[in-house]
Design a protein around this motif. Structure first.
Motif, PDB file in Angstrom:
ATOM      1  N   SER A 129      -0.320  -9.384  11.368  1.00 52.55           N
ATOM      2  CA  SER A 129      -0.104  -8.694  12.636  1.00 52.55           C
ATOM      3  C   SER A 129       0.910  -7.555  12.555  1.00 52.55           C
ATOM      4  N   THR A 130       1.509  -7.339  11.382  1.00 53.74           N
ATOM      5  CA  THR A 130       2.577  -6.339  11.265  1.00 53.74           C
ATOM      6  C   THR A 130       2.387  -5.496  10.015  1.00 53.74           C
ATOM      7  N   VAL A 131       2.693  -4.221  10.150  1.00 54.10           N
ATOM      8  CA  VAL A 131       2.768  -3.330   8.994  1.00 54.10           C
ATOM      9  C   VAL A 131       4.230  -2.931   8.868  1.00 54.10           C
ATOM     10  N   ASN A 132       4.828  -3.283   7.739  1.00 57.54           N
ATOM     11  CA  ASN A 132       6.228  -2.974   7.480  1.00 57.54           C
ATOM     12  C   ASN A 132       6.336  -1.721   6.629  1.00 57.54           C
ATOM     13  N   VAL A 133       7.150  -0.779   7.073  1.00 59.80           N
ATOM     14  CA  VAL A 133       7.444   0.416   6.284  1.00 59.80           C
ATOM     15  C   VAL A 133       8.646   0.059   5.423  1.00 59.80           C
ATOM     16  N   LEU A 134       8.428  -0.033   4.109  1.00 60.64           N
ATOM     17  CA  LEU A 134       9.491  -0.472   3.196  1.00 60.64           C
ATOM     18  C   LEU A 134      10.307   0.681   2.640  1.00 60.64           C
ATOM     19  N   ARG A 135       9.647   1.783   2.328  1.00 59.28           N
ATOM     20  CA  ARG A 135      10.333   2.923   1.711  1.00 59.28           C
ATOM     21  C   ARG A 135       9.637   4.196   2.098  1.00 59.28           C
ATOM     22  N   ILE A 136      10.422   5.260   2.164  1.00 57.47           N
ATOM     23  CA  ILE A 136       9.895   6.611   2.306  1.00 57.47           C
ATOM     24  C   ILE A 136      10.639   7.445   1.271  1.00 57.47           C
ATOM     25  N   PHE A 137       9.888   8.134   0.419  1.00 61.54           N
ATOM     26  CA  PHE A 137      10.532   8.926  -0.615  1.00 61.54           C
ATOM     27  C   PHE A 137       9.682  10.140  -0.943  1.00 61.54           C
TER      28      PHE A 137
ATOM     29  N   ARG B   2       0.834  -1.197   0.000  1.00 63.40           N
ATOM     30  CA  ARG B   2       0.000   0.000   0.000  1.00 63.40           C
ATOM     31  C   ARG B   2       0.870   1.248   0.000  1.00 63.40           C
ATOM     32  N   LYS B   3       0.292   2.357  -0.414  1.00 65.52           N
ATOM     33  CA  LYS B   3       0.989   3.641  -0.471  1.00 65.52           C
ATOM     34  C   LYS B   3       0.228   4.614   0.425  1.00 65.52           C
ATOM     35  N   LEU B   4       0.983   5.267   1.310  1.00 63.25           N
ATOM     36  CA  LEU B   4       0.412   6.245   2.225  1.00 63.25           C
ATOM     37  C   LEU B   4       1.012   7.609   1.905  1.00 63.25           C
ATOM     38  N   LYS B   5       0.158   8.613   1.776  1.00 66.26           N
ATOM     39  CA  LYS B   5       0.635   9.971   1.514  1.00 66.26           C
ATOM     40  C   LYS B   5       0.847  10.680   2.843  1.00 66.26           C
ATOM     41  N   PHE B   6       2.005  11.348   2.969  1.00 60.12           N
ATOM     42  CA  PHE B   6       2.310  12.130   4.159  1.00 60.12           C
ATOM     43  C   PHE B   6       3.034  13.383   3.694  1.00 60.12           C
ATOM     44  N   ASN B   7       2.331  14.519   3.732  1.00 57.30           N
ATOM     45  CA  ASN B   7       2.864  15.771   3.201  1.00 57.30           C
ATOM     46  C   ASN B   7       3.351  15.540   1.772  1.00 57.30           C
ATOM     47  N   GLY B   8       4.591  15.852   1.456  1.00 58.54           N
ATOM     48  CA  GLY B   8       5.121  15.637   0.108  1.00 58.54           C
ATOM     49  C   GLY B   8       5.783  14.289  -0.051  1.00 58.54           C
ATOM     50  N   LEU B   9       5.603  13.418   0.932  1.00 58.44           N
ATOM     51  CA  LEU B   9       6.267  12.113   0.914  1.00 58.44           C
ATOM     52  C   LEU B   9       5.285  11.008   0.574  1.00 58.44           C
ATOM     53  N   ARG B  10       5.846   9.896   0.134  1.00 58.39           N
ATOM     54  CA  ARG B  10       5.079   8.673  -0.054  1.00 58.39           C
ATOM     55  C   ARG B  10       5.737   7.607   0.801  1.00 58.39           C
ATOM     56  N   ILE B  11       4.917   6.846   1.484  1.00 61.21           N
ATOM     57  CA  ILE B  11       5.402   5.783   2.362  1.00 61.21           C
ATOM     58  C   ILE B  11       4.838   4.478   1.826  1.00 61.21           C
ATOM     59  N   VAL B  12       5.726   3.552   1.484  1.00 61.93           N
ATOM     60  CA  VAL B  12       5.298   2.257   0.961  1.00 61.93           C
ATOM     61  C   VAL B  12       5.227   1.288   2.124  1.00 61.93           C
ATOM     62  N   LEU B  13       4.050   0.659   2.267  1.00 66.29           N
ATOM     63  CA  LEU B  13       3.799  -0.268   3.365  1.00 66.29           C
ATOM     64  C   LEU B  13       3.540  -1.656   2.823  1.00 66.29           C
ATOM     65  N   TRP B  14       3.896  -2.647   3.610  1.00 62.46           N
ATOM     66  CA  TRP B  14       3.532  -4.030   3.318  1.00 62.46           C
ATOM     67  C   TRP B  14       2.866  -4.566   4.567  1.00 62.46           C
ATOM     68  N   SER B  15       1.651  -5.029   4.431  1.00 60.11           N
ATOM     69  CA  SER B  15       0.932  -5.487   5.618  1.00 60.11           C
ATOM     70  C   SER B  15       0.780  -6.998   5.630  1.00 60.11           C
ATOM     71  N   SER B  16       1.035  -7.564   6.798  1.00 60.96           N
ATOM     72  CA  SER B  16       0.754  -8.977   7.039  1.00 60.96           C
ATOM     73  C   SER B  16      -0.347  -9.005   8.094  1.00 60.96           C
TER      74      SER B  16
END
Length: 101
Positions: free
Chosen positions: A70-78, A54-68
């Motif tokens: 019980s865990t949400v992994n933050v894979l990238r922030i750009f 999944r992709k989450l928008k935060f201000n001018g950033l994009r945060i790529v998440l992978w969810s299982s």
């Protein structure tokens, strides 16, 4: 109950590149925790990738998440503009392969 939040080791490089300070990191973490309770509402799918990415928008950033389960992994922030480069896509594909085998 909120899922666990884990940051991929490569995110440290992203944070350095973007010059994200501890206060901003805390805000990012709080946002990920709050919005991971309902990922379908607060995030969008990344076209061409499995539903768990999944992709989450935060201000001018994009945060790529992978969810299982019980865990949400933050894979990238750009920065959003960086996300459309060929290198950025190749890096994301490498991370996807790492998590999906």
């Amino acid at each position: 109950m909120a899922p666990n939040i884990e940051f991929h080791p490569d995110v440290a490089n992203d944070l350095r590149e973007l010059k994200i300070n501890p206060v901003q990191l805390s805000q990012i973490r709080s946002t990920v925790i709050a919005e991971s309770k309902d990922l379908d509402s607060y995030t969008s799918r990344i076209r061409g990738l499995p539903q768990q990415f999944r992709k989450l928008k935060f201000n001018g950033l994009r945060i790529v998440l992978w969810s299982s389960k019980s865990t949400v992994n933050v894979l990238r922030i750009f920065h959003r503009r960086q996300g459309y480069s060929k290198e950025s896509l190749e890096r994301l594909i490498r991370l996807v392969r790492e998590y999906t085998g």
